[in-house]
Scaffold this motif. Sequence first.
Motif, short mmCIF file in Angstrom:
data_model
loop_
_atom_site.label_atom_id
_atom_site.label_comp_id
_atom_site.label_asym_id
_atom_site.label_seq_id
_atom_site.Cartn_x
_atom_site.Cartn_y
_atom_site.Cartn_z
N TYR A 157 51.64 20.75 -10.81
CA TYR A 157 50.85 19.88 -9.94
C TYR A 157 51.74 19.17 -8.92
N LEU A 158 52.86 18.65 -9.36
CA LEU A 158 53.77 17.97 -8.45
C LEU A 158 54.28 18.91 -7.36
N ASP A 159 54.47 20.18 -7.70
CA ASP A 159 54.91 21.16 -6.71
C ASP A 159 53.83 21.43 -5.67
N ARG A 160 52.57 21.23 -6.03
CA ARG A 160 51.48 21.40 -5.05
C ARG A 160 51.42 20.25 -4.07
N VAL A 161 51.73 19.04 -4.54
CA VAL A 161 51.49 17.83 -3.76
C VAL A 161 52.73 17.31 -3.05
N CYS A 162 53.83 17.18 -3.78
CA CYS A 162 54.99 16.44 -3.26
C CYS A 162 55.59 17.00 -1.97
N PRO A 163 55.67 18.33 -1.78
CA PRO A 163 56.30 18.81 -0.53
C PRO A 163 55.56 18.40 0.74
N HIS A 164 54.32 17.92 0.60
CA HIS A 164 53.49 17.60 1.76
C HIS A 164 53.20 16.11 1.87
N THR A 165 54.00 15.28 1.18
CA THR A 165 53.74 13.85 1.17
C THR A 165 54.99 13.08 1.58
N ASP A 166 54.74 11.96 2.25
CA ASP A 166 55.83 11.06 2.63
C ASP A 166 55.96 9.90 1.65
N LEU A 167 54.91 9.67 0.86
CA LEU A 167 54.91 8.60 -0.13
C LEU A 167 53.96 8.96 -1.25
N VAL A 168 54.45 8.95 -2.48
CA VAL A 168 53.57 9.11 -3.64
C VAL A 168 53.65 7.85 -4.49
N LEU A 169 52.51 7.47 -5.03
CA LEU A 169 52.43 6.30 -5.92
C LEU A 169 52.13 6.79 -7.32
N LEU A 170 52.88 6.29 -8.29
CA LEU A 170 52.65 6.62 -9.69
C LEU A 170 52.51 5.32 -10.48
N SER A 171 51.44 5.21 -11.24
CA SER A 171 51.24 4.04 -12.11
C SER A 171 52.02 4.28 -13.40
N CYS A 172 52.97 3.39 -13.69
CA CYS A 172 53.91 3.64 -14.79
C CYS A 172 54.01 2.47 -15.76
N SER A 173 52.98 1.65 -15.86
CA SER A 173 53.06 0.48 -16.74
C SER A 173 53.20 0.87 -18.20
N HIS A 174 52.86 2.12 -18.54
CA HIS A 174 52.96 2.59 -19.92
C HIS A 174 54.30 3.26 -20.21
N LEU A 175 55.20 3.32 -19.23
CA LEU A 175 56.50 3.99 -19.39
C LEU A 175 57.65 2.99 -19.35
N ASP A 176 58.75 3.33 -20.02
CA ASP A 176 59.94 2.48 -19.90
C ASP A 176 60.66 2.83 -18.60
N GLU A 177 61.71 2.08 -18.29
CA GLU A 177 62.37 2.26 -17.00
C GLU A 177 63.02 3.63 -16.88
N ALA A 178 63.61 4.13 -17.96
CA ALA A 178 64.27 5.44 -17.89
C ALA A 178 63.27 6.54 -17.58
N ALA A 179 62.11 6.50 -18.24
CA ALA A 179 61.08 7.51 -17.99
C ALA A 179 60.53 7.38 -16.58
N THR A 180 60.39 6.15 -16.11
CA THR A 180 59.90 5.93 -14.75
C THR A 180 60.87 6.49 -13.72
N ARG A 181 62.15 6.22 -13.91
CA ARG A 181 63.15 6.73 -12.97
C ARG A 181 63.16 8.26 -12.96
N ALA A 182 63.03 8.86 -14.12
CA ALA A 182 63.02 10.33 -14.18
C ALA A 182 61.82 10.90 -13.44
N LEU A 183 60.68 10.24 -13.57
CA LEU A 183 59.47 10.70 -12.90
C LEU A 183 59.60 10.58 -11.38
N LEU A 184 60.11 9.45 -10.90
CA LEU A 184 60.29 9.26 -9.46
C LEU A 184 61.30 10.24 -8.90
N ALA A 185 62.40 10.43 -9.61
CA ALA A 185 63.42 11.37 -9.14
C ALA A 185 62.85 12.78 -9.05
N GLY A 186 62.00 13.14 -10.02
CA GLY A 186 61.40 14.47 -9.98
C GLY A 186 60.46 14.64 -8.81
#
Length: 302
Positions: A157-186
């Motif tokens: 899914y991320l491969d479908r969306v991310c190449p065509h976006t300048d900004l993506v928002l992810l709600s991460c209140s259920h994740l710790d900081e390490a998991a959040t950073r990994a998700l954003l980096a991906g």
Amino acid sequence: MKVLGFGDNVIDRFTDRGTDYPGGNCVNVAVYARRLGLDAAYLGVFGDDDLGAFLRTAVAAQGVALDHCAVRPGESGVSTLEVRDGERVFTGWNGGGVTVREPPVLDAGSLAYAASFSLVHSSVYSRTEDRLPRLAAAGPLVSFDLSDEDEYRTPGYLDRVCPHTDLVLLSCSHLDEAATRALLAGAVRRGAGLALATRGLAGALVHDGRTWVAAPARPVSPPEAVTDTMGCGDAFLAGFAVSLLRAGWTRADPPGPGTLRRALRDGADAAYEQCFVEAAFGGGRPMPAVRTTYGPAARPAG
């Protein structure tokens, strides 16, 4: 500077209040951008039922242009929810109705219209993923809300969306900081220009592939002063994006750390103010005395 919401609209039915409110991620971002002083419009599909007419009237009353929207035969999207301890809790959804079943078409006229905006925003609830390549190629900045559900975080899914976006928002209140950073980096590694995470009371974090910038939340005190948290994520995104646009954000001139830090503060301020608003942007009316009961489903709003 102009912002276009491209995709979903929905009725947010608060069963504990007995009230229907206008909403939807893409509608909300357009309304909030307008409240922050920018010109804004919405491009999407409304149902031809009474709820669709209510939605159109409510959105137009916020000063958001609807000139290029379509009205199609079919029911409007309805999500049911209630407030528990200040937090909105989704209890059902009808699948989004005709708005999701027949998403907006980007013909030549609509594409030219969208290209006239500084920023076009869409979401996982809009079924616009296959429109993103043409939209991005037409010139405007593109933002996309990836919500918090696992199905929208798979590599495919991320491969479908991310190449065509300048900004993506992810709600991460259920994740710790390490998991959040990994998700954003991906997300950035897959092509997103900026990846923004909101983490509730833990604040927010943004990554551009080189720099990490964090900022604290702006909590409401006392917590019981919160009307509800409906639309807070959408308000954060709007405040963040509008701040970047005012600072001169373009693909050729991406924001630096100081601009990102200021935008995070502006997003937090917008989310704070949203805590005192009924539902997404008020405008509620009594829900029908006889109504359909909807089954559990993925929640349809940010």
